[in-house]
Design a protein around this motif. Structure first.
Motif, PDB file in Angstrom:
ATOM      1  N   ILE A 133       0.769  -1.030  -0.307  1.00  0.00           N
ATOM      2  CA  ILE A 133       0.396   0.285   0.124  1.00  0.00           C
ATOM      3  C   ILE A 133       0.951   1.270   0.207  1.00  0.00           C
ATOM      4  N   GLU A 134       2.001   1.330   0.953  1.00  0.00           N
ATOM      5  CA  GLU A 134       2.558   2.672   0.418  1.00  0.00           C
ATOM      6  C   GLU A 134       3.154   2.608  -0.679  1.00  0.00           C
ATOM      7  N   LYS A 135       3.776   1.637  -0.813  1.00  0.00           N
ATOM      8  CA  LYS A 135       4.315   1.515  -2.514  1.00  0.00           C
ATOM      9  C   LYS A 135       3.654   2.609  -3.634  1.00  0.00           C
ATOM     10  N   GLU A 136       2.448   1.883  -3.215  1.00  0.00           N
ATOM     11  CA  GLU A 136       1.897   2.891  -4.055  1.00  0.00           C
ATOM     12  C   GLU A 136       1.403   3.961  -3.888  1.00  0.00           C
ATOM     13  N   ASN A 137       0.707   4.188  -2.879  1.00  0.00           N
ATOM     14  CA  ASN A 137       0.838   5.676  -2.255  1.00  0.00           C
ATOM     15  C   ASN A 137       1.388   6.816  -2.438  1.00  0.00           C
ATOM     16  N   GLN A 138       2.658   5.841  -2.709  1.00  0.00           N
ATOM     17  CA  GLN A 138       4.414   6.916  -2.469  1.00  0.00           C
ATOM     18  C   GLN A 138       4.137   7.404  -4.694  1.00  0.00           C
ATOM     19  N   LYS A 139       3.772   6.219  -5.157  1.00  0.00           N
ATOM     20  CA  LYS A 139       4.225   6.456  -6.694  1.00  0.00           C
ATOM     21  C   LYS A 139       2.439   7.796  -7.161  1.00  0.00           C
ATOM     22  N   ILE A 140       1.546   7.798  -6.676  1.00  0.00           N
ATOM     23  CA  ILE A 140       0.405   8.576  -6.571  1.00  0.00           C
ATOM     24  C   ILE A 140       1.082   9.755  -5.578  1.00  0.00           C
ATOM     25  N   LEU A 141       1.687   9.988  -4.954  1.00  0.00           N
ATOM     26  CA  LEU A 141       1.903  10.932  -4.102  1.00  0.00           C
ATOM     27  C   LEU A 141       2.925  11.857  -5.440  1.00  0.00           C
ATOM     28  N   GLN A 142       3.927  11.072  -5.880  1.00  0.00           N
ATOM     29  CA  GLN A 142       4.854  11.960  -6.904  1.00  0.00           C
ATOM     30  C   GLN A 142       4.085  12.443  -8.124  1.00  0.00           C
ATOM     31  N   GLU A 143       2.757  11.633  -8.859  1.00  0.00           N
ATOM     32  CA  GLU A 143       1.956  11.749  -9.319  1.00  0.00           C
ATOM     33  C   GLU A 143       1.538  13.185  -9.216  1.00  0.00           C
ATOM     34  N   ARG A 144       1.332  12.943  -7.931  1.00  0.00           N
ATOM     35  CA  ARG A 144       0.205  14.387  -7.826  1.00  0.00           C
ATOM     36  C   ARG A 144       1.247  15.653  -7.571  1.00  0.00           C
ATOM     37  N   TYR A 145       2.668  14.958  -6.708  1.00  0.00           N
ATOM     38  CA  TYR A 145       3.332  16.840  -6.422  1.00  0.00           C
ATOM     39  C   TYR A 145       4.281  17.180  -8.132  1.00  0.00           C
ATOM     40  N   LEU A 146       4.057  15.800  -8.858  1.00  0.00           N
ATOM     41  CA  LEU A 146       4.417  16.314 -10.774  1.00  0.00           C
ATOM     42  C   LEU A 146       3.577  17.289 -11.209  1.00  0.00           C
ATOM     43  N   ALA A 147       2.304  16.735 -11.147  1.00  0.00           N
ATOM     44  CA  ALA A 147       1.000  17.881 -11.083  1.00  0.00           C
ATOM     45  C   ALA A 147       0.843  19.230 -10.738  1.00  0.00           C
ATOM     46  N   ARG A 148       1.523  18.352  -9.512  1.00  0.00           N
ATOM     47  CA  ARG A 148       1.295  20.250  -8.976  1.00  0.00           C
ATOM     48  C   ARG A 148       2.397  21.846  -9.232  1.00  0.00           C
ATOM     49  N   SER A 149       3.578  20.591  -9.405  1.00  0.00           N
ATOM     50  CA  SER A 149       5.044  22.095 -10.111  1.00  0.00           C
ATOM     51  C   SER A 149       4.417  22.583 -11.535  1.00  0.00           C
ATOM     52  N   ILE A 150       3.549  21.358 -12.474  1.00  0.00           N
ATOM     53  CA  ILE A 150       3.364  21.693 -13.945  1.00  0.00           C
ATOM     54  C   ILE A 150       1.934  22.710 -13.728  1.00  0.00           C
ATOM     55  N   PHE A 151       0.834  22.135 -12.815  1.00  0.00           N
ATOM     56  CA  PHE A 151      -0.013  23.407 -12.269  1.00  0.00           C
ATOM     57  C   PHE A 151       0.589  24.861 -11.951  1.00  0.00           C
ATOM     58  N   HIS A 152       2.170  24.848 -11.327  1.00  0.00           N
ATOM     59  CA  HIS A 152       2.212  25.763 -10.513  1.00  0.00           C
ATOM     60  C   HIS A 152       2.751  27.370 -11.515  1.00  0.00           C
ATOM     61  N   LYS A 153       2.985  26.813 -12.620  1.00  0.00           N
ATOM     62  CA  LYS A 153       3.421  27.901 -13.979  1.00  0.00           C
ATOM     63  C   LYS A 153       1.982  27.848 -14.447  1.00  0.00           C
ATOM     64  N   PRO A 154       1.690  29.333 -15.422  1.00  0.00           N
ATOM     65  CA  PRO A 154       0.675  29.682 -15.896  1.00  0.00           C
ATOM     66  C   PRO A 154       0.252  28.966 -17.328  1.00  0.00           C
ATOM     67  N   PHE A 155      -0.532  28.753 -17.683  1.00  0.00           N
ATOM     68  CA  PHE A 155      -0.726  27.784 -19.013  1.00  0.00           C
ATOM     69  C   PHE A 155      -0.223  27.981 -20.168  1.00  0.00           C
ATOM     70  N   TYR A 156      -0.311  29.304 -20.178  1.00  0.00           N
ATOM     71  CA  TYR A 156       0.612  29.714 -21.518  1.00  0.00           C
ATOM     72  C   TYR A 156       2.173  30.188 -21.588  1.00  0.00           C
ATOM     73  N   MET A 157       2.523  29.221 -20.490  1.00  0.00           N
ATOM     74  CA  MET A 157       4.575  28.978 -20.025  1.00  0.00           C
ATOM     75  C   MET A 157       4.784  27.589 -20.494  1.00  0.00           C
ATOM     76  N   LEU A 158       3.481  26.788 -20.051  1.00  0.00           N
ATOM     77  CA  LEU A 158       3.692  25.727 -20.222  1.00  0.00           C
ATOM     78  C   LEU A 158       4.899  24.877 -21.344  1.00  0.00           C
ATOM     79  N   ASP A 159       5.729  24.132 -21.357  1.00  0.00           N
ATOM     80  CA  ASP A 159       6.488  23.813 -22.631  1.00  0.00           C
ATOM     81  C   ASP A 159       6.096  22.497 -22.569  1.00  0.00           C
ATOM     82  N   PHE A 160       6.134  21.740 -23.896  1.00  0.00           N
ATOM     83  CA  PHE A 160       5.468  20.603 -24.805  1.00  0.00           C
ATOM     84  C   PHE A 160       6.007  19.703 -23.292  1.00  0.00           C
ATOM     85  N   ASP A 161       6.682  19.180 -22.942  1.00  0.00           N
ATOM     86  CA  ASP A 161       7.297  18.237 -22.029  1.00  0.00           C
ATOM     87  C   ASP A 161       6.103  18.266 -20.606  1.00  0.00           C
TER      88      ASP A 161
END
Length: 221
Positions: free
Chosen positions: A41-69
């Motif tokens: 359970i901890e392994k799967e929750n950690q994977k989800i948290l990593q995805e959440r953190y990555l999404a948060r770091s992307i949404f931290h920028k305005p959309f017009y500044m988002l790159d292709f990656d």
């Protein structure tokens, strides 16, 4: 073809929890069930948290500044979690979030009879997941007009991964995600007991299922 069949048969024979588990007395099995599943359970929750953190770091920028990656990452998350609007930040954070461990333990215990059900032992299926692909095990008492089978997994870990993804994206569990999101926004703990009340559609037993879950959850305090 023969070689592939032999590989599948070999993996099928060794499905389920570790062999020693089934030789333990019932009370020891319950403790061991928790000990086995918690790291998974901890392994799967950690994977989800990593995805959440990555999404948060992307949404931290305005959309017009988002790159292709960044857009590629969001597109992958959108596909995985069935997110319909790539620019809907709220939908991402409602769906990409962790599952209370005691809820996972309780549902695993109920759905797999503490890992001892036929489908847990033969198909690594700890959470009663169905499939309509025809590549599963036919339930013994399935209605004549039904076509679902019980899904076969490579391992209990894969069963857990798919179960968590199911809670995070299936329309049937929208209430689960809505309540979890509300509690997170209010900085309150989304407990297993609260989560259980939102899963009335997980089983045909409905309210009875919720009460069963709540009773099992108490055992994992």
């Amino acid at each position: 073809m023969r070689k592939l069949l032999l590989i599948f048969t070999f993996s099928f024979l060794f499905a389920g929890l570790p062999e020693y588990y089934y030789k333990l007395p019932l009370q020891k099995q319950k403790k061991e069930f928790k000990r086995i599943l918690i790291p998974m359970i901890e392994k799967e929750n950690q994977k989800i948290l990593q995805e959440r953190y990555l999404a948060r770091s992307i949404f931290h920028k305005p959309f017009y500044m988002l790159d292709f990656d960044s857009l590629i990452v969001l597109s992958k998350f959108a596909k995985k979690y069935k997110i319909h609007n790539l620019y809907n930040k709220e939908e991402f954070f409602k769906k990409i979030d962790v599952i209370p461990p005691r809820l996972v333990l309780a549902q695993g215990a109920v759905e797999s009879a503490w890992g001892k059900s036929y489908f847990a032992k033969k198909a690594n299926n700890l959470f009663g997941q169905w499939t309509y692909t025809g590549r599963g095990l036919v339930p013994k008492n399935r209605d004549a007009n039904k076509t679902h089978t019980v899904r076969i997994f490579k391992s209990p870990q894969q069963s857990l991964e798919v179960y968590m993804r199911n809670l995070n994206r299936n329309p049937a569990y929208k209430k689960f995600r809505e309540v979890r999101y509300k509690y997170r926004k209010e900085n309150k703990k989304f407990t297993a007991e609260i989560a259980a009340t939102t899963l009335i559609l997980y089983s045909q037993l409905r309210e009875v299922y919720v009460r069963i879950l709540q009773n099992i959850i108490k055992q994992f305090r």
